[in-house]
Design a protein around this motif. Sequence first.
Motif, short mmCIF file in Angstrom:
data_model
loop_
_atom_site.label_atom_id
_atom_site.label_comp_id
_atom_site.label_asym_id
_atom_site.label_seq_id
_atom_site.Cartn_x
_atom_site.Cartn_y
_atom_site.Cartn_z
N ASN A 28 20.27 58.64 75.37
CA ASN A 28 18.99 59.28 75.06
C ASN A 28 18.02 59.42 76.22
OD1 ASN A 28 20.18 59.17 72.55
ND2 ASN A 28 18.71 57.77 71.64
N ARG A 29 18.41 59.06 77.42
CA ARG A 29 17.62 59.29 78.62
C ARG A 29 18.47 58.95 79.84
NH1 ARG A 29 15.47 54.54 80.90
NH2 ARG A 29 15.60 52.68 79.57
N GLY A 30 17.95 59.26 81.02
CA GLY A 30 18.66 58.90 82.23
C GLY A 30 18.50 57.42 82.55
N PHE A 31 19.55 56.83 83.12
CA PHE A 31 19.52 55.42 83.52
C PHE A 31 19.86 55.30 85.00
CE2 PHE A 31 19.77 55.13 78.99
CZ PHE A 31 19.08 53.96 78.67
N GLY A 32 19.31 54.26 85.64
CA GLY A 32 19.34 54.15 87.09
C GLY A 32 20.65 53.64 87.67
N GLY A 132 30.55 68.52 73.81
CA GLY A 132 31.49 67.62 73.18
C GLY A 132 31.26 67.62 71.68
N THR A 133 31.16 66.45 71.09
CA THR A 133 30.88 66.34 69.66
C THR A 133 29.43 66.69 69.38
OG1 THR A 133 32.53 64.59 69.39
CG2 THR A 133 30.84 64.76 67.69
N LEU A 134 29.22 67.62 68.47
CA LEU A 134 27.87 67.99 68.03
C LEU A 134 27.82 67.78 66.52
CD1 LEU A 134 27.36 71.30 70.07
CD2 LEU A 134 26.54 69.01 70.66
N SER A 135 27.43 66.59 66.10
CA SER A 135 27.40 66.27 64.67
C SER A 135 26.43 67.19 63.95
CB SER A 135 26.99 64.81 64.46
OG SER A 135 27.89 63.94 65.10
N THR A 136 26.78 67.57 62.73
CA THR A 136 25.98 68.52 61.98
C THR A 136 25.39 67.88 60.73
OG1 THR A 136 27.92 69.29 60.77
CG2 THR A 136 27.37 70.45 62.79
N GLY A 137 24.47 68.59 60.12
CA GLY A 137 23.94 68.11 58.85
C GLY A 137 22.45 68.30 58.68
N ILE A 138 21.69 68.34 59.77
CA ILE A 138 20.24 68.50 59.68
C ILE A 138 19.83 69.73 60.47
CG2 ILE A 138 17.99 67.44 60.11
CD1 ILE A 138 19.60 66.02 57.98
N PHE A 159 13.41 65.52 69.86
CA PHE A 159 14.32 65.68 68.73
C PHE A 159 14.89 64.33 68.31
CE2 PHE A 159 15.66 70.39 69.03
CZ PHE A 159 14.90 70.69 67.91
N SER A 160 15.30 63.54 69.28
CA SER A 160 15.93 62.25 68.99
C SER A 160 14.98 61.31 68.26
CB SER A 160 16.40 61.61 70.30
OG SER A 160 16.90 60.31 70.08
N GLU A 161 13.69 61.38 68.59
CA GLU A 161 12.72 60.45 68.02
C GLU A 161 12.14 60.90 66.69
OE1 GLU A 161 9.94 59.93 71.22
OE2 GLU A 161 11.24 58.47 72.25
N MET A 162 12.51 62.09 66.22
CA MET A 162 12.06 62.55 64.91
C MET A 162 12.75 61.76 63.79
SD MET A 162 12.14 66.70 65.20
CE MET A 162 10.99 67.61 66.21
N ASN A 163 12.18 61.85 62.58
CA ASN A 163 12.93 61.38 61.42
C ASN A 163 14.26 62.12 61.37
OD1 ASN A 163 10.89 59.66 60.59
ND2 ASN A 163 9.95 61.17 59.25
N GLU A 164 15.32 61.38 61.06
CA GLU A 164 16.68 61.93 61.05
C GLU A 164 17.06 62.44 62.43
OE1 GLU A 164 16.16 64.80 57.86
OE2 GLU A 164 17.10 63.41 56.46
N GLY A 165 16.59 61.74 63.47
CA GLY A 165 16.94 62.10 64.83
C GLY A 165 18.36 61.71 65.18
N PHE A 166 18.84 62.19 66.33
CA PHE A 166 20.22 61.93 66.75
C PHE A 166 20.23 61.16 68.06
CE2 PHE A 166 19.01 66.23 68.14
CZ PHE A 166 19.17 66.12 69.51
N THR A 176 30.89 66.01 79.23
CA THR A 176 30.63 66.62 77.93
C THR A 176 29.38 66.01 77.32
OG1 THR A 176 32.15 65.02 76.90
CG2 THR A 176 33.02 67.20 77.43
N PHE A 177 28.56 66.89 76.72
CA PHE A 177 27.35 66.48 76.02
C PHE A 177 27.69 66.20 74.56
CE2 PHE A 177 23.78 67.66 73.26
CZ PHE A 177 22.80 66.78 73.72
N THR A 178 27.33 65.01 74.09
CA THR A 178 27.59 64.60 72.72
C THR A 178 26.28 64.26 72.04
OG1 THR A 178 29.84 63.80 73.12
CG2 THR A 178 28.66 62.81 71.27
N ALA A 179 26.10 64.75 70.81
CA ALA A 179 24.93 64.44 70.00
C ALA A 179 25.42 63.96 68.64
CB ALA A 179 24.03 65.66 69.85
N LEU A 180 25.01 62.76 68.24
CA LEU A 180 25.56 62.10 67.07
C LEU A 180 24.50 61.88 66.00
CD1 LEU A 180 27.69 59.39 68.90
CD2 LEU A 180 28.50 61.54 67.92
N TYR A 181 24.80 62.35 64.78
CA TYR A 181 23.97 62.08 63.61
C TYR A 181 24.90 61.86 62.42
CZ TYR A 181 20.88 62.47 59.68
OH TYR A 181 20.22 62.20 58.51
N PRO A 182 24.66 60.81 61.60
CA PRO A 182 23.63 59.78 61.80
C PRO A 182 23.94 58.90 63.00
CG PRO A 182 25.08 59.22 59.97
CD PRO A 182 25.46 60.61 60.38
N ARG A 183 22.94 58.15 63.42
CA ARG A 183 23.11 57.31 64.60
C ARG A 183 24.23 56.29 64.37
NH1 ARG A 183 18.43 58.12 67.67
NH2 ARG A 183 16.61 58.81 66.49
#
Length: 241
Positions: A28-32, A132-138, A159-166, A176-183
């Motif tokens: 959910n963000r860049g790391f050092g 990559g994986t793009l979970s669906t549903g919302i 988007f991630s920090e919203m209710n029902e965020g991923f 590959t970019f992956t977005a997972l919902y539900p967490r």
Amino acid sequence: YRVQSRLRDGTYVADLPYRNLQFELGWNRGFGIRFEVPSTHPVISPATLKPGLHEIWVYRNGVLVTAGPLWDIVVSSENASISCNAMSLLDYLDVRLIDTVQYNVVDKTQIAWDLINDSQAHTDGNLYLSAGTLSTGITRSAKWSSFDNKYVLEALIDFSEMNEGFDFYIDPATRTFTALYPRPQRDQGLQLIFPYHFRRYSMQYQGKYIRNRIRVQATEPTFIEAVDTTSRSEYGLRDYA
């Protein structure tokens, strides 16, 4: 561990003679990624270690565990060393602005990938990322203007920090970019017990941040309020906008 410098397209540049390697892993963000190299080593030059141009790839037991752009170096003559600071691949999206675009009832993970892919479509914009994986549903409706000066990573975090965020990440090995919902969740059944597993603790209570009337503002003159009457009767009125 092995530390390499490479170009954005994955072209190998050099193995780096590092010391004091440190890095974090997360979503959910860049790391050092931080390390030092000797400035007098024959491998080290602007051709192999140039901020903004080269990426840093870190391997553990032959497996790529993190990678991303080298943003900063500090050269020190006192101990003949160069301190290097890189970030994981998601941090590229913190230097990419969103152009005017609108989505009407589109899956939120697809919107996230579209923002990335649209940025890659610009001249010299290719980050060699794929979906990559793009979970669906919302589904969401969203609109941005170029005038907003909104960065892609900032929008993804919103988007991630919203209710029902991923949750989202970029796999360094496949890009590959992956977005997972539900967490994703996993109960390890672990417990930390005082004083056996940790020696001391402290707690802080911040009374000022107890709020019981919350006002959310939209386009003028629209706003909406939420009130916690139980809290208000105990603490008195505390506002937050």
